[in-house]
Design a protein around this motif. Structure first.
Motif, PDB file in Angstrom:
ATOM      1  N   ALA A  85      -0.398  -0.133 -12.001  1.00 11.51           N
ATOM      2  CA  ALA A  85       0.257  -0.922 -11.085  1.00 11.51           C
ATOM      3  C   ALA A  85      -0.099  -0.665  -9.707  1.00 11.51           C
ATOM      4  CB  ALA A  85       1.686  -0.868 -11.325  1.00 11.51           C
ATOM      5  N   LYS A  86      -0.364   0.720  -9.297  1.00 10.11           N
ATOM      6  CA  LYS A  86      -0.916   1.071  -8.091  1.00 10.11           C
ATOM      7  C   LYS A  86      -2.017   0.337  -7.853  1.00 10.11           C
ATOM      8  CE  LYS A  86      -0.540   3.848  -4.408  1.00 10.11           C
ATOM      9  NZ  LYS A  86       0.773   3.702  -3.432  1.00 10.11           N
ATOM     10  N   GLN A  87      -2.986   0.250  -8.984  1.00 10.26           N
ATOM     11  CA  GLN A  87      -4.374  -0.515  -8.537  1.00 10.26           C
ATOM     12  C   GLN A  87      -4.220  -1.683  -8.401  1.00 10.26           C
ATOM     13  OE1 GLN A  87      -7.070   1.406  -8.425  1.00 10.26           O
ATOM     14  NE2 GLN A  87      -8.557  -0.507  -7.958  1.00 10.26           N
ATOM     15  N   ALA A  88      -3.287  -2.543  -9.071  1.00 12.82           N
ATOM     16  CA  ALA A  88      -2.793  -3.982  -8.819  1.00 12.82           C
ATOM     17  C   ALA A  88      -2.374  -4.215  -7.532  1.00 12.82           C
ATOM     18  CB  ALA A  88      -1.770  -4.569 -10.028  1.00 12.82           C
ATOM     19  N   VAL A  89      -1.546  -3.235  -6.792  1.00 12.30           N
ATOM     20  CA  VAL A  89      -1.188  -3.751  -5.583  1.00 12.30           C
ATOM     21  C   VAL A  89      -2.051  -3.608  -4.742  1.00 12.30           C
ATOM     22  CG1 VAL A  89      -0.018  -2.575  -3.422  1.00 12.30           C
ATOM     23  CG2 VAL A  89       1.159  -2.381  -5.763  1.00 12.30           C
ATOM     24  N   LEU A  90      -3.279  -2.700  -4.924  1.00 10.02           N
ATOM     25  CA  LEU A  90      -4.608  -2.607  -4.018  1.00 10.02           C
ATOM     26  C   LEU A  90      -5.360  -4.161  -4.278  1.00 10.02           C
ATOM     27  CD1 LEU A  90      -5.378   1.163  -4.237  1.00 10.02           C
ATOM     28  CD2 LEU A  90      -4.397  -0.039  -2.397  1.00 10.02           C
ATOM     29  N   GLN A  91      -5.534  -4.449  -5.305  1.00 10.27           N
ATOM     30  CA  GLN A  91      -6.320  -5.700  -5.555  1.00 10.27           C
ATOM     31  C   GLN A  91      -5.629  -6.721  -4.975  1.00 10.27           C
ATOM     32  OE1 GLN A  91      -6.514  -5.811 -10.017  1.00 10.27           O
ATOM     33  NE2 GLN A  91      -8.301  -4.244 -10.027  1.00 10.27           N
ATOM     34  N   HIS A  92      -4.559  -7.069  -5.250  1.00  9.23           N
ATOM     35  CA  HIS A  92      -3.651  -8.065  -4.734  1.00  9.23           C
ATOM     36  C   HIS A  92      -3.599  -8.002  -3.029  1.00  9.23           C
ATOM     37  CE1 HIS A  92      -2.211  -8.688  -8.755  1.00  9.23           C
ATOM     38  NE2 HIS A  92      -2.252  -9.992  -8.642  1.00  9.23           N
ATOM     39  N   ARG A  93      -3.644  -6.884  -2.665  1.00 12.59           N
ATOM     40  CA  ARG A  93      -3.701  -6.765  -1.174  1.00 12.59           C
ATOM     41  C   ARG A  93      -4.925  -7.370  -0.563  1.00 12.59           C
ATOM     42  NH1 ARG A  93      -3.724  -0.955   2.038  1.00 12.59           N
ATOM     43  NH2 ARG A  93      -4.095  -1.768   4.201  1.00 12.59           N
ATOM     44  N   ARG A  94      -6.079  -6.857  -1.310  1.00 11.01           N
ATOM     45  CA  ARG A  94      -7.324  -7.287  -0.754  1.00 11.01           C
ATOM     46  C   ARG A  94      -7.317  -8.826  -0.827  1.00 11.01           C
ATOM     47  NH1 ARG A  94      -8.970  -2.640  -3.082  1.00 11.01           N
ATOM     48  NH2 ARG A  94      -9.513  -3.609  -5.034  1.00 11.01           N
ATOM     49  N   ALA A  95      -6.818  -9.309  -2.196  1.00  9.13           N
ATOM     50  CA  ALA A  95      -7.025 -10.740  -2.418  1.00  9.13           C
ATOM     51  C   ALA A  95      -6.093 -11.749  -1.418  1.00  9.13           C
ATOM     52  CB  ALA A  95      -6.351 -11.125  -3.742  1.00  9.13           C
ATOM     53  N   PHE A  96      -4.876 -11.177  -0.993  1.00 10.37           N
ATOM     54  CA  PHE A  96      -4.188 -11.968   0.025  1.00 10.37           C
ATOM     55  C   PHE A  96      -4.976 -11.970   1.522  1.00 10.37           C
ATOM     56  CE2 PHE A  96      -0.498 -12.149  -2.988  1.00 10.37           C
ATOM     57  CZ  PHE A  96      -0.219 -13.478  -2.470  1.00 10.37           C
ATOM     58  N   GLU A  97      -5.389 -10.907   1.771  1.00 10.96           N
ATOM     59  CA  GLU A  97      -6.167 -10.478   3.193  1.00 10.96           C
ATOM     60  C   GLU A  97      -7.214 -11.593   3.190  1.00 10.96           C
ATOM     61  OE1 GLU A  97      -7.279  -6.518   3.240  1.00 10.96           O
ATOM     62  OE2 GLU A  97      -5.321  -5.703   4.074  1.00 10.96           O
ATOM     63  N   LYS A  98      -8.039 -11.658   2.151  1.00  9.60           N
ATOM     64  CA  LYS A  98      -9.267 -12.708   2.047  1.00  9.60           C
ATOM     65  C   LYS A  98      -8.639 -14.234   2.179  1.00  9.60           C
ATOM     66  CE  LYS A  98     -12.379 -10.103  -0.852  1.00  9.60           C
ATOM     67  NZ  LYS A  98     -13.253  -9.764  -2.138  1.00  9.60           N
ATOM     68  N   PHE A 153       2.354  -6.320   0.819  1.00  6.23           N
ATOM     69  CA  PHE A 153       1.377  -5.543   0.319  1.00  6.23           C
ATOM     70  C   PHE A 153       0.885  -4.277   0.719  1.00  6.23           C
ATOM     71  CE2 PHE A 153       0.939  -9.004  -3.117  1.00  6.23           C
ATOM     72  CZ  PHE A 153       1.186  -8.548  -4.227  1.00  6.23           C
ATOM     73  N   ASP A 154       0.766  -4.589   2.114  1.00  7.67           N
ATOM     74  CA  ASP A 154       0.332  -3.677   3.203  1.00  7.67           C
ATOM     75  C   ASP A 154       1.292  -2.373   2.929  1.00  7.67           C
ATOM     76  OD1 ASP A 154      -2.028  -4.652   4.057  1.00  7.67           O
ATOM     77  OD2 ASP A 154      -1.028  -5.224   5.907  1.00  7.67           O
ATOM     78  N   LEU A 155       2.802  -2.871   3.206  1.00  9.49           N
ATOM     79  CA  LEU A 155       3.496  -1.744   2.997  1.00  9.49           C
ATOM     80  C   LEU A 155       3.833  -1.022   1.662  1.00  9.49           C
ATOM     81  CD1 LEU A 155       6.324  -3.843   5.098  1.00  9.49           C
ATOM     82  CD2 LEU A 155       4.840  -1.848   5.715  1.00  9.49           C
ATOM     83  N   GLY A 156       3.490  -2.041   0.600  1.00 14.39           N
ATOM     84  CA  GLY A 156       3.829  -1.457  -0.810  1.00 14.39           C
ATOM     85  C   GLY A 156       2.721  -0.575  -1.034  1.00 14.39           C
ATOM     86  N   SER A 157       1.644  -0.727  -0.454  1.00 19.28           N
ATOM     87  CA  SER A 157       0.447   0.297  -0.864  1.00 19.28           C
ATOM     88  C   SER A 157       0.606   1.817  -0.297  1.00 19.28           C
ATOM     89  CB  SER A 157      -0.937  -0.351  -0.400  1.00 19.28           C
ATOM     90  OG  SER A 157      -0.920  -0.518   1.075  1.00 19.28           O
ATOM     91  N   SER A 158       1.742   1.929   0.587  1.00 17.71           N
ATOM     92  CA  SER A 158       1.663   3.259   1.049  1.00 17.71           C
ATOM     93  C   SER A 158       2.949   3.723   0.344  1.00 17.71           C
ATOM     94  CB  SER A 158       2.056   3.125   2.784  1.00 17.71           C
ATOM     95  OG  SER A 158       2.348   4.156   3.289  1.00 17.71           O
ATOM     96  N   ASP A 159       3.231   5.387   0.735  1.00 19.00           N
ATOM     97  CA  ASP A 159       4.340   5.904   0.321  1.00 19.00           C
ATOM     98  C   ASP A 159       5.417   6.017   1.566  1.00 19.00           C
ATOM     99  OD1 ASP A 159       3.321   6.490  -2.167  1.00 19.00           O
ATOM    100  OD2 ASP A 159       2.182   8.340  -1.461  1.00 19.00           O
ATOM    101  N   CYS A 160       5.088   5.640   2.802  1.00 16.03           N
ATOM    102  CA  CYS A 160       5.988   5.367   3.790  1.00 16.03           C
ATOM    103  C   CYS A 160       5.598   4.580   4.609  1.00 16.03           C
ATOM    104  CB  CYS A 160       6.357   6.830   4.145  1.00 16.03           C
ATOM    105  SG  CYS A 160       4.854   7.508   5.292  1.00 16.03           S
TER     106      CYS A 160
END
Length: 644
Positions: A28-41, A69-76
């Motif tokens: 799930a953590k990896q999915a967050v990073l993948q979708h973050r990059r996809a939305f950025e593109k 996704f920027d916020l969700g990829s961080s712990d704080c």
């Protein structure tokens, strides 16, 4: 092109919903990073073209998802001005033909909502407004949030919150804020703006309540924390809220209510060990020693066990209350104590409760851990329950001494002597004139016990090292006395006294060793106490060896150090009687009788506290309690009065 981008956005949202439905974990953590990059593109593609009003709703929706996704990829949430939101607002102004490069974020929001009143932008702008509130809350910019909410809601006057007695405008504005429903754009949105608003409302109540608690505004803190407990959050955050409620009600003098809140916290999250720690503190306040020790034992067992495998915090909700209240975990109320701190509290409480055997074992376990190296010790912060390491060793020696384990006492104290030997100067001269409150000894001087004197830190550290080493020699002397080796005991008591002579406390009035110094510098009172105990201890050993005159001199010095000490006075009285100095003994006895009404129960200066390794160590015996010496003195006085 816009239809193609909308399809890409919908596809990414569907993909994320599938990934998040699999539950938290590394995938799930990896999915967050993948979708973050996809939305950025996708956002870069859209913003690569000039901004036009018809495409702005989609662009702002993609920006909203990207920020989620920027916020969700961080712990704080890290404080700072959100560049993504600022860029989105500038694009809105660009589409409306308005410039705003030099404006602050607050000014940009005001200009966008006033100059570009397109109805199609209402829902996307409210979504961005929710995230702006989240970021500003993390930066504690409560006024900026309230201003933005008034703009978004069109409110001109402050709205008062009925749930808080009409005192918290921010929560009232958040509660009254009608965030537009996603409607047709729901397939394009990763997380509902209304859900994020509820999280913002809960976090705002929690954070404000916590800050009121820290500031000591207990009624306001209680109201805000009770509101936060009704909000939208995970069980872990709700447990933290109940811990704060427990701390608040404890400080309000309601320990039973505090225990109820702390039990609720543990029921919600059994790994919330801070609740168990706080419960032990409440039991201590109530004087329920058995319950306190049980709580501490459970806490130590939980801390000493391997922690459960921690999964990723990522879930279907990218913005969570945890992100906003993450910093609270470092505070005293929510901080999880270390195993060493809890083991120390167990040892200390057992020693104070007279459960000496248990205290001795706990102290020995703790010393073994502390000697394994720095990585097994507690972090260096002001909130630790663990005192300085030499004091832990001395308390352990005190417990072992009470158990009659004299050789273990000697060995533990030798550790203190060896570790502090190179840190004690030959002479330590401290000027008491720098004490804040007037000249030492002057009528205007007001002792401020517990506050550090205005001396150089290295001098204060040197003074502590001298006191620790002297106390170690004191305990060794007692231990040798317990082993019936009076000569070695006298040697250790003498080393103790010689170490104390290294300290020179001076002021404009000259050299001070009495109450003046003790009032100006708290450590001076400890020095006096150690000197008193060492003199009485050495005098008692001189008596054992038949060196009565040497004993007499030590007891006289002890009374000079502490004129009201009954143990020293009784030893002096016994020695005078033994030396056949009956008249001197009778005079001293009469003086003690006259002063008994004033000195009874006031052996120490009110408000003065000594380290545990001095207060709980065996105190010198008051020989007057025996009765035989008192009867002999009374008989002598009676016979003297009958002589012609």
């Amino acid at each position: 092109m816009e239809r193609l981008w909308a399809g890409d956005c919908a596809q990414l949202v569907r993909s994320w919903r599938v990934a998040s439905s699999l539950g938290p974990g590394r995938a799930a953590k990896q999915a967050v990073l993948q979708h973050r990059r996809a939305f950025e593109k996708l956002l870069q593609k859209i913003q690569g073209l000039p901004a036009v009003l018809p495409s702005l709703p989609l662009e702002l929706t993609v920006l909203y998802n990207s920020l989620l996704f920027d916020l969700g990829s961080s712990d704080c949430i890290v404080e700072g001005e959100p560049e993504g939101i600022r860029q989105g607002l500038l694009r809105v102004l660009e589409a409306g033909g308005v410039s705003g490069q030099d404006l602050s974020t607050e000014e940009l929001w005001q200009k966008v909502l006033q100059k570009v009143p397109a109805e199609d932008l209402r829902a996307p702008l409210h979504r961005l407004g929710v995230l702006q509130g989240v970021l500003w809350l993390a930066a504690n910019r409560l006024g900026s949030i309230a201003g933005l909410l008034r703009l978004l809601s069109g409110a001109k006057e402050p709205v008062l919150s009925p749930c808080l007695g009409g005192e918290n405008e921010l929560l009232a504005l958040l509660g009254a804020w009608q965030v537009p429903a996603d409607g047709d754009t729901s397939p394009l949105v990763v997380q509902s703006a209304r859900d994020v608003r509820e999280i913002l409302w809960t976090a705002a109540a929690f954070l404000q309540g916590f800050h009121e608690l820290e500031a000591g505004n207990l009624p306001a803190a209680l109201s805000l924390l009770q509101v936060a407990a009704t909000g939208f959050c995970s069980k872990r955050v709700l447990a933290q809220i109940y811990i704060c409620l427990g701390c608040c009600t404890q400080q309000m003098g309601k320990p039973q209510t505090a225990l109820q809140h702390l039990k609720q916290a543990l029921q919600l999250d059994f790994q919330c060990l801070a609740a168990l720690s706080q419960a032990a503190m409440v039991y201590h306040q109530l004087g329920e020693t058995d319950a306190e020790l049980e709580a501490l034992a459970l806490l130590h067992e939980a801390l000493d066990s391997p922690p459960p495998e921690a999964g990723s915090a990522v879930s279907g909700s990218l913005v969570r209350t945890e992100l906003l209240v993450h910093s609270l975990a470092l505070t005293s109320q929510l901080r999880q104590p270390s195993p060493s701190e809890v083991k120390y509290l167990l040892a200390q409480r057992c020693l104070q409760a007279g459960r000496t055997a248990e205290a001795g074992e706990h102290y020995l376990d703790l010393l073994a851990v502390l000697q394994e190296g720095p990585r097994h010790q507690v972090p260096l912060h002001g909130q630790s329950a663990l005192p300085r390491i030499p004091e832990v060793f001395l308390e352990a020696a005190c417990a072992l001494e009470q158990l009659g384990r004299h050789r273990d006492t000697i060995a533990v104290c030798e550790e203190v002597v060896s570790r502090t030997g190179g840190l004690t100067p030959e002479i330590l001269r401290i000027d008491l004139s720098s004490w804040d409150g007037g000249e030492a000894g002057s009528p205007s001087a007001k002792p401020r016990l517990g506050l550090p004197c205005d001396i150089l830190p290295q001098k204060k550290e040197s003074l502590c090292c001298i006191l620790w080493r002297a106390a170690a020699y004191l305990h060794q002397g007692r231990a040798w006395a317990g082993l019936a080796d009076s000569k070695e005991a006298i040697t250790q008591f003498t080393r103790c006294l010689n170490d104390l002579l290294r300290v020179q406390l001076v002021s404009a009035d000259g050299l001070h060793i009495g109450e003046v110094a003790a009032g100006a510098l708290p450590e001076a009172a400890v020095l006096q106490k150690i000197r008193l105990l060492a003199l009485v201890g050495r005098g008692a050993q001189f008596l054992e060896l038949g060196r009565d005159r040497d004993a007499l001199m030590n007891f006289q010095y002890a009374l000079q150090v502490s004129p009201g000490d009954l143990a020293a006075a009784s030893h002096l009285l016994q020695t005078l009687w033994k030396l056949d100095r009956r008249q001197e003994a009778a005079t001293l006895w009469q003086k003690l009788q006259a002063d008994s009404g004033q000195t009874e129960g006031q052996q120490e200066v009110p408000g003065r506290s000594f380290p545990l390794y001095l207060t709980l160590c065996p105190q010198p015996t008051n020989l007057l309690l025996d009765g035989s010496l008192a009867r002999s003195l009374q008989d002598y006085l009676g016979s003297s009065s009958q002589e012609p």
